[in-house]
Scaffold this active site. Structure first.
Site, PDB file in Angstrom:
ATOM      1  N   HIS A   1      -2.628   1.596   6.794  1.00  0.00           N
ATOM      2  CA  HIS A   1      -2.874   1.393   5.509  1.00  0.00           C
ATOM      3  C   HIS A   1      -3.032   2.898   4.805  1.00  0.00           C
ATOM      4  O   HIS A   1      -3.618   3.777   5.440  1.00  0.00           O
ATOM      5  CB  HIS A   1      -4.192   0.848   5.306  1.00  0.00           C
TER       6      HIS A   1
ATOM      7  N   CYS B   1       0.842  -1.280   0.038  1.00  0.00           N
ATOM      8  CA  CYS B   1       0.203   0.132   0.028  1.00  0.00           C
ATOM      9  C   CYS B   1       0.904   1.190   0.036  1.00  0.00           C
ATOM     10  O   CYS B   1       0.492   1.988  -0.887  1.00  0.00           O
ATOM     11  CB  CYS B   1      -0.872   0.145   1.171  1.00  0.00           C
TER      12      CYS B   1
ATOM     13  N   HIS C   1      -5.836   1.889  -4.228  1.00  0.00           N
ATOM     14  CA  HIS C   1      -4.918   1.292  -3.322  1.00  0.00           C
ATOM     15  C   HIS C   1      -4.514  -0.142  -3.732  1.00  0.00           C
ATOM     16  O   HIS C   1      -5.220  -0.953  -4.493  1.00  0.00           O
ATOM     17  CB  HIS C   1      -5.471   1.386  -1.816  1.00  0.00           C
TER      18      HIS C   1
END
Length: 346
Positions: free
Chosen positions: A309, A261, A321
């Site tokens: 994240h 990520c 993402h």
């Protein structure tokens, strides 16, 4: 006293009483949802909840691994620089020692006679006096050379001490990398096992389809959101992320063909000439904080209380993402995960 008398009234008897008790108990159980541990089994967790949890834990470990790797790389670079500087200092020391040795040898060869006697025996007194002055200057140079040698020895010892510190630091970072890597491997292995026990329908709920579907879904909005970006760098980052839709998730990867990520947003802004930190923990401070209502394409959006994240906002409540190893780089709603904050790279 009246209240006391009322509490001792005769109870309703027979079948009527039993029916009333049954109705009350049934109503109580319905209202409480059978929450009491002694009265009902716990409600099973939704299918895939364990997989989601394992992926989150693996991602937390991944960001810690990325941070440890960044620190290990810095320590390795500092050690290499120290080793190079030590080698250069050693070369300077060797040259100084050679010069010092040459002066000492010359003095030794000329030092057998008293200076006054050498003057008397000299065929060319003027040349001798010139030589004596030269020898005096050579003695001054020798003294200076000795000072330089001592300083260079101190410099080398200082460099070697710093290098020993970096060696220890690098060893600590490598051990830290190993711990995080084992955690990631264990969590991902457990997630794969949990996925293998799920039905195809349940797995589809976790993986969300194919990379091709994610690519086509993202492409529909690309042209409309680029013009909304706050600057050209943000627009380029969004364009890069769109190009990478469908790319696999690989922990620790920063492209060009696979990403985790934080690696995806790092690579997206790298394509625009902007250097971002490696981890989500540092990326959230790599620009100006913005509220959720202020989001514009190119902003970094962060999730979970541990800031574990990150995605790249592309407008209309959507982001691109890299979710987890079972799902490729994709478009997803920002509402999909607990929102923790946003940063605009400036």
């Amino acid at each position: 006293m009246a209240a006391h008398r009322r509490s001792r009234q005769r109870p309703v008897g027979g079948t009527t009483a039993r029916a009333a008790v049954t109705v009350v108990l049934a109503g109580t159980a319905t209202a409480a949802g059978f929450d009491g541990a002694a009265h009902a089994a716990p409600r099973p967790a939704p299918a895939g909840a364990d997989v989601d949890r394992l992926y989150r834990e693996a991602e937390v470990a991944t960001e810690k691994y990325n941070g440890a790797k960044e620190r290990a790389d810095s320590a390795r670079e500092r050690l290499r620089d120290l080793q190079d500087e030590t080698a250069r200092a050693q070369a300077r020391l060797n040259r100084a020692r050679e010069a010092l040795g040459a002066v000492a040898a010359a003095q030794y060869r000329a030092g057998g006679l008293d200076p006054a006697l050498r003057l008397m025996l000299s065929d060319d007194p003027d040349a001798y006096l010139d030589g004596a002055a030269l020898a005096e200057r050579a003695g001054s140079r020798q003294h200076a050379e000795l000072g330089r040698v001592r300083a260079q020895l101190r410099e080398i010892e200082k460099l070697r001490g710093a290098a020993r510190v970096e060696v220890k630091t690098l060893s600590t970072r490598r051990a830290e990398l190993g711990r995080h890597k084992r955690t990631i491997t264990e969590k991902l292995s457990a997630a794969r096992q949990a996925l293998s026990r799920m039905s195809p329908e349940e797995r589809a709920g976790i993986t969300g389809g194919t990379g091709r579907a994610a690519r086509s879904a993202g492409g529909t909005a690309r042209d409309t959101v680029l013009s909304q970006a706050p600057n050209a760098r943000a627009a380029q980052a969004v364009a890069y992320a769109h190009q990478k839709l469908g790319s696999p998730y690989v922990w620790g990867a920063t492209g060009p063909d696979a990403f985790d990520c934080s690696g995806l947003v790092l690579a997206a802004y790298r394509s625009a000439g902007v250097s971002l930190p490696r981890t989500t923990y540092a990326q959230i401070d790599a620009g100006r904080r913005v509220s959720r209502s202020e989001l514009l394409p190119g902003d970094l959006v962060f999730f979970y209380s541990g800031i574990s994240h990150v995605g790249l906002y592309i407008g209309n409540g959507q982001m691109i993402h890299a979710p987890n190893p079972s799902a490729p780089v994709r478009v997803a709603p920002v509402d999909q995960m607990p929102f923790a904050g946003a940063t605009r790279v400036v």
